[in-house]
Write a protein that holds these residues in place. Structure first.
Motif, PDB file in Angstrom:
ATOM      1  N   ALA A  28      -3.493   4.843   9.307  1.00 52.87           N
ATOM      2  CA  ALA A  28      -4.773   5.245   8.787  1.00 52.87           C
ATOM      3  C   ALA A  28      -5.018   5.938   7.400  1.00 52.87           C
ATOM      4  O   ALA A  28      -6.053   6.012   7.007  1.00 52.87           O
ATOM      5  CB  ALA A  28      -5.718   6.151   9.736  1.00 52.87           C
ATOM      6  N   ALA A  29      -3.856   5.835   6.699  1.00 51.04           N
ATOM      7  CA  ALA A  29      -3.941   6.507   5.421  1.00 51.04           C
ATOM      8  C   ALA A  29      -4.769   5.703   4.236  1.00 51.04           C
ATOM      9  O   ALA A  29      -5.378   6.296   3.694  1.00 51.04           O
ATOM     10  CB  ALA A  29      -2.245   6.835   4.965  1.00 51.04           C
ATOM     11  N   GLN A  66       0.623   5.352  -1.397  1.00 49.17           N
ATOM     12  CA  GLN A  66       0.777   6.456  -0.820  1.00 49.17           C
ATOM     13  C   GLN A  66       1.941   7.554  -1.029  1.00 49.17           C
ATOM     14  O   GLN A  66       1.850   8.558  -0.824  1.00 49.17           O
ATOM     15  CB  GLN A  66       0.786   5.852   0.913  1.00 49.17           C
ATOM     16  CG  GLN A  66      -0.577   5.103   1.253  1.00 49.17           C
ATOM     17  CD  GLN A  66      -0.409   4.759   2.504  1.00 49.17           C
ATOM     18  OE1 GLN A  66       0.773   5.180   3.332  1.00 49.17           O
ATOM     19  NE2 GLN A  66      -1.271   3.930   2.832  1.00 49.17           N
ATOM     20  N   GLY A  76      -3.812   1.432  10.232  1.00 53.71           N
ATOM     21  CA  GLY A  76      -2.571   1.589  11.168  1.00 53.71           C
ATOM     22  C   GLY A  76      -2.367   2.971  11.394  1.00 53.71           C
ATOM     23  O   GLY A  76      -3.036   3.849  12.096  1.00 53.71           O
ATOM     24  N   THR A 132      -1.017  -7.457   7.522  1.00 52.86           N
ATOM     25  CA  THR A 132      -1.864  -8.092   6.472  1.00 52.86           C
ATOM     26  C   THR A 132      -2.658  -9.474   6.946  1.00 52.86           C
ATOM     27  O   THR A 132      -3.692 -10.001   6.730  1.00 52.86           O
ATOM     28  CB  THR A 132      -1.518  -8.339   4.723  1.00 52.86           C
ATOM     29  OG1 THR A 132      -0.157  -8.959   5.160  1.00 52.86           O
ATOM     30  CG2 THR A 132      -1.246  -7.096   4.120  1.00 52.86           C
ATOM     31  N   THR A 148      -2.449  -5.239   1.258  1.00 55.35           N
ATOM     32  CA  THR A 148      -1.615  -4.226   1.372  1.00 55.35           C
ATOM     33  C   THR A 148      -0.136  -4.425   1.513  1.00 55.35           C
ATOM     34  O   THR A 148       0.774  -3.618   1.762  1.00 55.35           O
ATOM     35  CB  THR A 148      -1.891  -3.180   2.508  1.00 55.35           C
ATOM     36  OG1 THR A 148      -2.154  -4.215   3.760  1.00 55.35           O
ATOM     37  CG2 THR A 148      -3.316  -2.353   2.453  1.00 55.35           C
ATOM     38  N   GLY A 149       0.222  -5.817   1.386  1.00 55.92           N
ATOM     39  CA  GLY A 149       1.655  -6.166   1.022  1.00 55.92           C
ATOM     40  C   GLY A 149       2.309  -6.509   2.241  1.00 55.92           C
ATOM     41  O   GLY A 149       1.683  -7.337   3.108  1.00 55.92           O
ATOM     42  N   ASN A 177       0.820  -1.310  -0.046  1.00 59.10           N
ATOM     43  CA  ASN A 177       0.076   0.149   0.006  1.00 59.10           C
ATOM     44  C   ASN A 177       0.783   1.304  -0.004  1.00 59.10           C
ATOM     45  O   ASN A 177       0.516   2.216  -0.413  1.00 59.10           O
ATOM     46  CB  ASN A 177      -0.947   0.042   1.118  1.00 59.10           C
ATOM     47  CG  ASN A 177      -0.312  -0.147   2.424  1.00 59.10           C
ATOM     48  OD1 ASN A 177       0.779  -0.400   2.603  1.00 59.10           O
ATOM     49  ND2 ASN A 177      -1.075   0.167   3.732  1.00 59.10           N
TER      50      ASN A 177
HETATM   51  C1  LIG Z   1       1.866  -3.979   4.768  1.00 57.79           C
HETATM   52  C2  LIG Z   1       1.007  -3.020   5.166  1.00 57.79           C
HETATM   53  N1  LIG Z   1      -0.319  -3.152   5.451  1.00 57.79           N
HETATM   54  C3  LIG Z   1      -0.861  -1.979   6.024  1.00 57.79           C
HETATM   55  C4  LIG Z   1      -0.290  -1.014   6.631  1.00 57.79           C
HETATM   56  C5  LIG Z   1      -1.244  -0.056   7.308  1.00 57.79           C
HETATM   57  O1  LIG Z   1      -1.603   0.971   6.484  1.00 57.79           O
HETATM   58  P1  LIG Z   1      -1.811   2.326   6.883  1.00 57.79           P
HETATM   59  O2  LIG Z   1      -0.600   2.830   7.603  1.00 57.79           O
HETATM   60  O3  LIG Z   1      -2.264   3.067   5.667  1.00 57.79           O
HETATM   61  O4  LIG Z   1      -2.972   2.508   7.884  1.00 57.79           O
HETATM   62  C6  LIG Z   1       0.986  -0.793   6.671  1.00 57.79           C
HETATM   63  C7  LIG Z   1       1.834   0.384   7.344  1.00 57.79           C
HETATM   64  O5  LIG Z   1       2.827   0.397   7.502  1.00 57.79           O
HETATM   65  C8  LIG Z   1       1.860  -1.449   5.858  1.00 57.79           C
HETATM   66  O6  LIG Z   1       3.177  -1.589   5.924  1.00 57.79           O
END
Ligand SMILES: Cc1ncc(COP(=O)(O)O)c(C=O)c1O
Length: 353
Positions: free
Chosen positions: A214-215, A67, A212, A309, A336-337, A63
């Protein structure tokens, strides 16, 4: 202004963006996971879809690529030559920023916050840390991992020193009070989701994202509302409890609405945060984390990581079991990886081996 994906795209057009990701990412069905849950529950479950943002390119993807396309766009527009960034030791955000900086010929300083106690050498040297080094990032260590304010203060003093040395640093903080440029990436993802649907609509009855910094959560939720979609967006907590995460998501949403000048679009009641799969704290695995890693791998050949994830996928599985999607046709999980962290958590994933 109208609430449509085109109107959302118009808001995003012209904002500074560095295009390095591999987009669109695929959209796939998790048929074997859905059958497994349906068999276990003895009743049908919705089709479970996965948005493969783990395949977004740039140094294993995730993700953070979406961003950072906007954050680096803003950094370049500000004339910066140095990226200064803070995160957990095994931060995917820092690794991806280090990769962007390498590609764009910028210097990169990463501050490694020691948020997870009791971790050994593989955690401190392998996975994302290994890649940070490989991309030429300069490392700074910060021992008080969960003191978010102190981490930002220290980051500011690193940037101030770089400035005195004649550099033009740009701070990539994720603190809740800074302009949420990072959330724009998931608004772009919303446009992409509409484009991927054959009918040009949003065929999903509910969406599940990790929450996390929250982005991702804010960008997805606000983007969907701006595009006219009204279904639930479930944020699965990966760092804070549901109460404090809800406050964080709401306040960043308000900042994002201000940034776009769109007025208050997201009602407070639309912010859903669940911490049932967080475990004792950030980066610590529990049974549901292990189960998600196991089911994703065995049933879908999907790789989920222990910090983010696997917890958000555990959320999808848990919500399905709890009947949260009863009567729905299609549910979307945004992957999100996080792949590199697996190597840093090898002995936590398989403690007996
Ligand atoms: C692999 C992965 N998924 C999810 C998140 C959480 O996403 P966000 O920080 O946009 O809330 C992160 C944050 O570092 C992340 O690295």
């Amino acid at each position: 202004m109208m609430r449509t994906p085109d109107a959302l795209q118009l808001r995003l057009d012209g904002l500074p963006r560095v295009r390095l990701g591999h987009f669109p990412t695929p959209l796939e069905k998790m048929e074997r996971l859905a059958s497994h849950l349906s068999e276990e529950l003895g009743k049908p479950v919705p089709s479970l879809w996965v948005k493969r943002d783990d395949c977004s390119g740039v140094a294993t993807g995730g993700n953070k690529v979406r961003q950072l396309e906007y954050s680096f766009g803003a950094a370049q527009a500000a004339g910066a030559d140095t990226a200064v960034i803070t995160g957990a030791v095994q931060s995917n955000y820092m690794r991806t920023a280090a990769a962007f900086a390498a590609k764009l010929g910028m210097e990169c300083h990463v501050q490694l916050e020691n948020r997870v106690e009791g971790m050994g050498e593989e955690y401190h040297k392998s996975g994302n840390v290994l890649l940070d080094r490989m991309f030429g990032a300069r490392m700074h260590h910060f021992p008080l991992g969960e003191d978010e304010k102190a981490a930002d203060t220290n980051l500011n003093s690193i940037a101030a020193r770089l400035k005195r040395e004649g550099k033009k640093p740009y701070l990539f903080t994720l603190s809740a009070d800074t302009k949420p440029v990072t959330s724009l990436g998931y608004m772009q993802c919303v446009v992409e989701l509409f484009e991927q649907s054959i009918a040009g609509d949003m065929p999903f009855d509910a969406v599940v994202v990790p929450s996390g910094s929250a982005a991702t959560h804010v960008g997805t939720l606000l983007g969907l509302r701006l595009a006219g979609y009204t279904g639930p967006v479930h944020g699965i907590c990966v760092r804070r409890d549901a109460k404090s995460q809800t406050e964080r998501v709401l306040s960043i949403t308000r900042l994002a609405e201000d940034m776009l000048g769109c007025g208050e679009i997201v009602p407070e009641s639309d912010v859903i945060c669940r911490d049932d799969w967080l475990g004792p704290s950030y980066g610590k695995m529990v049974e549901s984390t292990h189960e998600a890693i196991d089911l994703a791998g065995r049933l879908e050949a999907l790789i989920v990581d222990p910090v983010y994830t696997a917890k958000s996928l555990a959320g999808l599985i848990g919500l399905t079991r709890a009947g949260a999607f009863e009567g729905m046709g299609n549910v979307l999980y945004i992957h999100t990886g996080g792949l590199p962290a697996l190597f840093a958590y090898r002995s936590a994933i398989y403690p007996d081996d």
